[in-house]
Motif scaffolding. Structure first.
Motif, PDB file in Angstrom:
ATOM      1  N   SER A 477       0.822  -1.220   0.000  1.00 23.51           N
ATOM      2  CA  SER A 477       0.000   0.000   0.000  1.00 23.51           C
ATOM      3  C   SER A 477       0.857   1.273   0.000  1.00 23.51           C
ATOM      4  O   SER A 477       0.326   2.377  -0.103  1.00 23.51           O
ATOM      5  CB  SER A 477      -0.953   0.003   1.197  1.00 23.51           C
ATOM      6  OG  SER A 477      -0.229  -0.149   2.398  1.00 23.51           O
ATOM      7  N   TYR A 478       2.189   1.116   0.130  1.00 20.99           N
ATOM      8  CA  TYR A 478       3.086   2.283   0.168  1.00 20.99           C
ATOM      9  C   TYR A 478       3.896   2.447  -1.123  1.00 20.99           C
ATOM     10  O   TYR A 478       4.725   3.345  -1.217  1.00 20.99           O
ATOM     11  CB  TYR A 478       4.075   2.150   1.340  1.00 20.99           C
ATOM     12  CG  TYR A 478       3.439   2.257   2.704  1.00 20.99           C
ATOM     13  CD1 TYR A 478       3.388   3.468   3.389  1.00 20.99           C
ATOM     14  CD2 TYR A 478       2.875   1.142   3.314  1.00 20.99           C
ATOM     15  CE1 TYR A 478       2.799   3.561   4.643  1.00 20.99           C
ATOM     16  CE2 TYR A 478       2.279   1.223   4.564  1.00 20.99           C
ATOM     17  CZ  TYR A 478       2.246   2.436   5.225  1.00 20.99           C
ATOM     18  OH  TYR A 478       1.669   2.524   6.454  1.00 20.99           O
ATOM     19  N   LEU A 479       3.667   1.562  -2.102  1.00 23.23           N
ATOM     20  CA  LEU A 479       4.521   1.562  -3.296  1.00 23.23           C
ATOM     21  C   LEU A 479       4.534   2.913  -4.001  1.00 23.23           C
ATOM     22  O   LEU A 479       5.559   3.333  -4.536  1.00 23.23           O
ATOM     23  CB  LEU A 479       4.078   0.463  -4.270  1.00 23.23           C
ATOM     24  CG  LEU A 479       4.293  -0.983  -3.790  1.00 23.23           C
ATOM     25  CD1 LEU A 479       3.790  -1.977  -4.828  1.00 23.23           C
ATOM     26  CD2 LEU A 479       5.766  -1.245  -3.473  1.00 23.23           C
ATOM     27  N   GLY A 480       3.393   3.614  -3.995  1.00 25.93           N
ATOM     28  CA  GLY A 480       3.307   4.901  -4.689  1.00 25.93           C
ATOM     29  C   GLY A 480       4.082   6.020  -4.020  1.00 25.93           C
ATOM     30  O   GLY A 480       4.425   7.017  -4.668  1.00 25.93           O
ATOM     31  N   ILE A 481       4.353   5.884  -2.702  1.00 30.16           N
ATOM     32  CA  ILE A 481       5.039   6.978  -1.988  1.00 30.16           C
ATOM     33  C   ILE A 481       6.436   6.590  -1.508  1.00 30.16           C
ATOM     34  O   ILE A 481       7.152   7.416  -0.961  1.00 30.16           O
ATOM     35  CB  ILE A 481       4.208   7.459  -0.775  1.00 30.16           C
ATOM     36  CG1 ILE A 481       3.956   6.310   0.204  1.00 30.16           C
ATOM     37  CG2 ILE A 481       2.922   8.099  -1.216  1.00 30.16           C
ATOM     38  CD1 ILE A 481       3.379   6.748   1.537  1.00 30.16           C
ATOM     39  N   LEU A 482       6.822   5.330  -1.725  1.00 27.64           N
ATOM     40  CA  LEU A 482       8.140   4.882  -1.279  1.00 27.64           C
ATOM     41  C   LEU A 482       9.236   5.624  -2.042  1.00 27.64           C
ATOM     42  O   LEU A 482       9.091   5.910  -3.234  1.00 27.64           O
ATOM     43  CB  LEU A 482       8.278   3.374  -1.505  1.00 27.64           C
ATOM     44  CG  LEU A 482       9.316   2.640  -0.668  1.00 27.64           C
ATOM     45  CD1 LEU A 482       8.967   2.688   0.812  1.00 27.64           C
ATOM     46  CD2 LEU A 482       9.420   1.182  -1.116  1.00 27.64           C
ATOM     47  N   ASP A 483      10.303   5.951  -1.353  1.00 23.63           N
ATOM     48  CA  ASP A 483      11.438   6.634  -1.971  1.00 23.63           C
ATOM     49  C   ASP A 483      11.911   5.833  -3.199  1.00 23.63           C
ATOM     50  O   ASP A 483      12.163   4.628  -3.089  1.00 23.63           O
ATOM     51  CB  ASP A 483      12.562   6.720  -0.924  1.00 23.63           C
ATOM     52  CG  ASP A 483      13.761   7.455  -1.433  1.00 23.63           C
ATOM     53  OD1 ASP A 483      13.678   8.660  -1.639  1.00 23.63           O
ATOM     54  OD2 ASP A 483      14.818   6.806  -1.623  1.00 23.63           O
ATOM     55  N   PRO A 484      12.016   6.462  -4.391  1.00 24.41           N
ATOM     56  CA  PRO A 484      12.387   5.722  -5.610  1.00 24.41           C
ATOM     57  C   PRO A 484      13.687   4.932  -5.464  1.00 24.41           C
ATOM     58  O   PRO A 484      13.773   3.782  -5.886  1.00 24.41           O
ATOM     59  CB  PRO A 484      12.530   6.830  -6.666  1.00 24.41           C
ATOM     60  CG  PRO A 484      11.683   7.944  -6.173  1.00 24.41           C
ATOM     61  CD  PRO A 484      11.742   7.880  -4.684  1.00 24.41           C
ATOM     62  N   LEU A 485      14.683   5.563  -4.871  1.00 24.10           N
ATOM     63  CA  LEU A 485      15.978   4.904  -4.678  1.00 24.10           C
ATOM     64  C   LEU A 485      15.798   3.626  -3.861  1.00 24.10           C
ATOM     65  O   LEU A 485      16.332   2.558  -4.192  1.00 24.10           O
ATOM     66  CB  LEU A 485      16.915   5.885  -3.967  1.00 24.10           C
ATOM     67  CG  LEU A 485      18.356   5.506  -3.687  1.00 24.10           C
ATOM     68  CD1 LEU A 485      19.188   6.777  -3.578  1.00 24.10           C
ATOM     69  CD2 LEU A 485      18.512   4.712  -2.403  1.00 24.10           C
ATOM     70  N   MET A 486      15.028   3.718  -2.776  1.00 22.15           N
ATOM     71  CA  MET A 486      14.809   2.571  -1.895  1.00 22.15           C
ATOM     72  C   MET A 486      14.062   1.456  -2.625  1.00 22.15           C
ATOM     73  O   MET A 486      14.376   0.270  -2.467  1.00 22.15           O
ATOM     74  CB  MET A 486      14.012   3.022  -0.669  1.00 22.15           C
ATOM     75  CG  MET A 486      13.935   1.969   0.430  1.00 22.15           C
ATOM     76  SD  MET A 486      12.866   2.486   1.784  1.00 22.15           S
ATOM     77  CE  MET A 486      13.743   3.899   2.424  1.00 22.15           C
ATOM     78  N   LEU A 487      13.099   1.825  -3.444  1.00 19.60           N
ATOM     79  CA  LEU A 487      12.298   0.823  -4.148  1.00 19.60           C
ATOM     80  C   LEU A 487      13.148   0.048  -5.157  1.00 19.60           C
ATOM     81  O   LEU A 487      13.016  -1.176  -5.292  1.00 19.60           O
ATOM     82  CB  LEU A 487      11.119   1.495  -4.849  1.00 19.60           C
ATOM     83  CG  LEU A 487       9.971   0.591  -5.298  1.00 19.60           C
ATOM     84  CD1 LEU A 487       9.443  -0.256  -4.153  1.00 19.60           C
ATOM     85  CD2 LEU A 487       8.843   1.410  -5.902  1.00 19.60           C
ATOM     86  N   VAL A 488      14.045   0.742  -5.851  1.00 22.17           N
ATOM     87  CA  VAL A 488      14.955   0.072  -6.799  1.00 22.17           C
ATOM     88  C   VAL A 488      15.858  -0.919  -6.054  1.00 22.17           C
ATOM     89  O   VAL A 488      16.028  -2.068  -6.476  1.00 22.17           O
ATOM     90  CB  VAL A 488      15.809   1.102  -7.576  1.00 22.17           C
ATOM     91  CG1 VAL A 488      16.939   0.410  -8.334  1.00 22.17           C
ATOM     92  CG2 VAL A 488      14.941   1.886  -8.542  1.00 22.17           C
ATOM     93  N   CYS A 489      16.426  -0.463  -4.935  1.00 21.96           N
ATOM     94  CA  CYS A 489      17.328  -1.335  -4.160  1.00 21.96           C
ATOM     95  C   CYS A 489      16.574  -2.529  -3.588  1.00 21.96           C
ATOM     96  O   CYS A 489      17.106  -3.641  -3.533  1.00 21.96           O
ATOM     97  CB  CYS A 489      17.992  -0.544  -3.032  1.00 21.96           C
ATOM     98  SG  CYS A 489      19.136   0.710  -3.638  1.00 21.96           S
TER      99      CYS A 489
END
Length: 720
Positions: A477-489
């Motif tokens: 439910s947080y995918l849209g607001i998660l920090d882009p850098l963190m999501l890639v890692c």
């Protein structure tokens, strides 16, 4: 009256206030605590009394503005349990303050900084206050917020972008050195190329008017910016040189670290810096200060110490905490490395000092009686700086307290293990168990830190699918607001573990997300930006090879072509293997070095065997190491086997050095395991040659090594 704390009037006022303390309401108590803080009386019995009053009245306290002042002022004196009570109370009261209360939010963040607690839910609430009031924030406030976020390692891409816009507008308005330096330090690390150019050119004009403190702030900002502008560095260091005698040990360490990173070398400056550090060392008796001085000296061109320096270290060892001992160990190892490289000798004094460090470290660990107390010392230590034996004892001690790992400390312990490269299945199983059982109490933005040691160390816990599934579900439910850098890692870490959650991956590989990521890459340092781009490429490659059904396109050709221009030369072991392979396979035209595969994996050595196990020649197109080869096959997505004669096989030989394995056992780490999977998907038979095997006694002769290669390539031993 700006009186000193020893002034009779001030003393009389403090005494009178002490007598009336119990009658003060919370507002008056907070004002009085600020008066004491102004007199630097943070550790006084009176401040302790104030802390006691706050503790007794905490349940009935409703004024968060006054409480936040008290929290900052008493933070140095209070227990871990009281700290947590204050955090919980602040969460309860936060919604009672107006959304414009920026100063209250800053004080709460300061309190979290003081107690070294990156508590995400509270920081997010503070961040929302800052975002709502960006237009009202001045340079001083933005500067404070950035410093707090940096210390707490809290990232808010949205706040950075809004603050960057506001700070950029201030460039032409700041014409005084004090305000411009603050702007340079705050904006510099996140500025775009044009803004950076403007900041540097303006600062050059002001450089001669800088104070010693301002020059140090600029130097550290240049380190963060990775700016090696030689003209500006010379100007700043000339100011530093002028004020060098006035800096304290910690400031001298910061200067040394920054100049080392910026590759600044000037003999006269280094000599004076070394002389100053040694003079401080001779009179210092505080363990932390001694460790700072020794660490700074170890960074200089000539890092060794004389008898006085060694005796000073030995004198403070019994009082040192684990962080001090880790710093000493790093310094001594650097000293040994220098002497071995340039003087071709290692003295007995260095080895004896390492033994003593090891002794006191073990003693400190063995006397630990709770995980909380141990963690107070370990939280500042990066696991990769520990000497081998001390790391082993540290992991053993953590294992002893394994049942004390819970949702409060699990993230920090997982981060520590990630940096150690030490595989402890007991600790990792406990981390996975805590995550599964207490996931609702763990903040979603910390999931990456929990998954990272499993990814790095290539370890699947017993409840693998439940663990990864629970973590990913908690994030969805947080995918849209998660920090882009963190999501890639995070995506890359899960891919390393062969776990591919479709929703998470499709939230990364879409135009809107990639545009946000591009915006964030612009404000990162060049090295961090390159690392994130490389992780995105690796994730893209992994999905294309392991999950083609997701139909995510490959779009990293140009990036990989640029990256592979920088491939370096062979190591000594690789040169040995290459030479022997030419003999084993029957000539230089039967082996290729540094081969690029589809999707741009680099294979150390490649050969092809026909169906009768005979090596096939490559002809005249052998590729020299370090050159950018043409792609071996026309299509990036073509499977290797389809290009070969019937029954032939393509073999990849990879030399794995110690970095490819866990620190304590020869267990292959995540990235090496992933590469092996990918090469096998591409049709290779993969032979991985471990450094430990290649350099073992069993392979100490050329004949033994030749037999080893024949056996692995042909499946039989050719010589007796």
């Amino acid at each position: 009256f700006a009186g000193e704390s020893h002034d009779p009037l001030v003393e009389a006022l403090v005494t009178e206030a002490w007598r009336r303390l119990e009658r003060f309401d919370i507002k008056l108590l907070s004002e009085f605590s600020s008066c004491l803080a102004d007199q630097h009386l943070y550790f006084s019995p009176l401040m302790g009394k104030i802390a006691d009053i706050v503790h007794r009245n905490l349940e009935t306290t409703q004024d968060l503005s006054s409480l936040s002042v008290l929290m900052v002022n008493i933070s140095s004196l209070i227990s871990r349990h009281f700290q947590q009570q204050l955090v919980n109370k602040t969460e309860l009261l936060f919604d009672t303050i107006a959304s414009s209360e920026v100063n209250v939010a800053i004080r709460i963040a300061r309190f979290l900084r003081n107690i070294k607690y990156c508590y995400q839910p509270l920081l997010e609430k503070c961040n929302n206050v800052f975002l709502s009031n960006v237009d009202q924030l001045d340079l001083d406030s933005i500067s404070k917020i950035f410093r707090l976020y940096k210390f707490l390692q809290f990232n808010s891409f949205e706040f950075i972008m809004m603050a960057k816009k506001k700070l950029t507008e201030m460039i032409p308005l700041c014409n005084h050195p004090a305000s411009f330096v603050k702007l340079f330090v705050t904006l510099g690390p996140i500025a775009g190329p044009e803004e950076k150019k403007q900041l540097k050119s303006t600062l050059l004009l002001m450089s001669e008017d800088l104070t010693g403190e301002q020059a140090l702030a600029v130097l550290r900002a240049m380190e963060d910016m990775e700016s090696r502008n030689s003209h500006l560095i010379k100007r700043v260091t000339s100011v530093l040189h002028k004020h060098l005698d006035s800096y304290k040990p910690l400031e001298l360490l910061k200067i040394t670290q920054a100049l080392t990173f910026l590759h600044f070398q000037r003999k006269e400056f280094s000599a004076k810096l070394r002389e100053l550090l040694l003079s401080y060392l001779k009179i210092s008796f505080i363990p932390t200060e001694v460790s700072i001085l020794v660490y700074a000296i170890s960074l200089l061109p000539s890092p060794h110490l004389d008898e006085v320096g060694i005796s000073r270290i030995e004198a403070v060892l019994p009082q040192c905490n684990l962080n001090n001992l880790s710093n000493f160990a790093t310094s001594v190892l650097r000293w040994i490395q220098y002497d071995h490289m340039y003087l071709d000798s290692i003295t007995g004094k260095q080895l004896k000092l390492l033994q003593k460090l090891d002794h006191y470290g073990r003693q400190r660990l063995q006397h630990s009686n709770s995980l909380d107390l141990l963690w107070e010392e370990l939280k500042s230590v990066r696991g990769n700086t520990f000497p081998e034996s001390l790391l082993e004892e540290t992991i053993a001690t953590l294992q002893h307290f394994v049942d004390e790992i819970n949702y409060i400390n699990v993230v920090e312990i997982a981060s520590f293990i990630s940096h150690t490269d030490y595989l402890s299945t007991l600790l990792l199983d406990r981390i996975a168990s805590v995550a599964v059982q207490q996931i609702e109490k763990i903040h979603p933005f910390t999931i990456l830190a929990i998954i990272l040691p499993f990814s790095t160390l290539n370890y699947d816990p017993p409840q693998r699918d439940e663990f990864f599934g629970t973590c990913v579900q908690h994030l969805n439910s947080y995918l849209g607001i998660l920090d882009p850098l963190m999501l890639v890692c995070l995506g890359f870490s899960l891919a390393t573990l062969q776990y591919f959650p479709e929703d998470l991956l499709k939230s990364i590989f879409n135009i809107e997300f990639l545009a946000r990521l591009d915006s964030q890459l612009e404000i990162l340092s060049s090295s961090l930006s390159a690392r994130v781009q490389f992780h995105l490429m690796e994730l893209n490659r992994s999905i294309c090879l392991e999950c083609p059904e997701f139909q995510i396109p490959w779009f990293h050709d140009r990036f990989c072509q640029q990256y592979n221009k920088g491939i370096g030369g062979m190591s000594g072991a690789q040169q040995q293997i290459y030479k022997m392979l030419t003999e084993v396979l029957g000539g230089i035209n039967r082996v290729k070095a540094s081969v690029l595969t589809p999707y741009y994996h680099t294979v150390d050595f490649e050969c092809i065997l026909d169906k009768r196990k005979k090596p096939l020649p490559y002809g005249s197109h052998n590729i020299a190491w370090g050159q950018l080869p043409e792609m071996p096959w026309e299509s990036n997505t073509e499977i290797v086997g389809s290009r070969l004669p019937p029954g032939a096989e393509r073999i990849a030989l990879e030399f794995l050095d110690s970095k490819s394995f866990c620190r304590n056992i020869p267990h292959m780490k995540g990235k090496s395991a992933m590469k092996k999977r990918h090469l096998e998907i591409l049709g290779y038979r993969v032979i991985q040659i471990s450094q430990f095997e290649w350099n073992s006694m069993a392979l100490s002769t050329k004949d033994a090594r030749m037999d080893y290669l024949r056996e692995h390539i042909f499946g039989e031993v050719k010589s007796l």
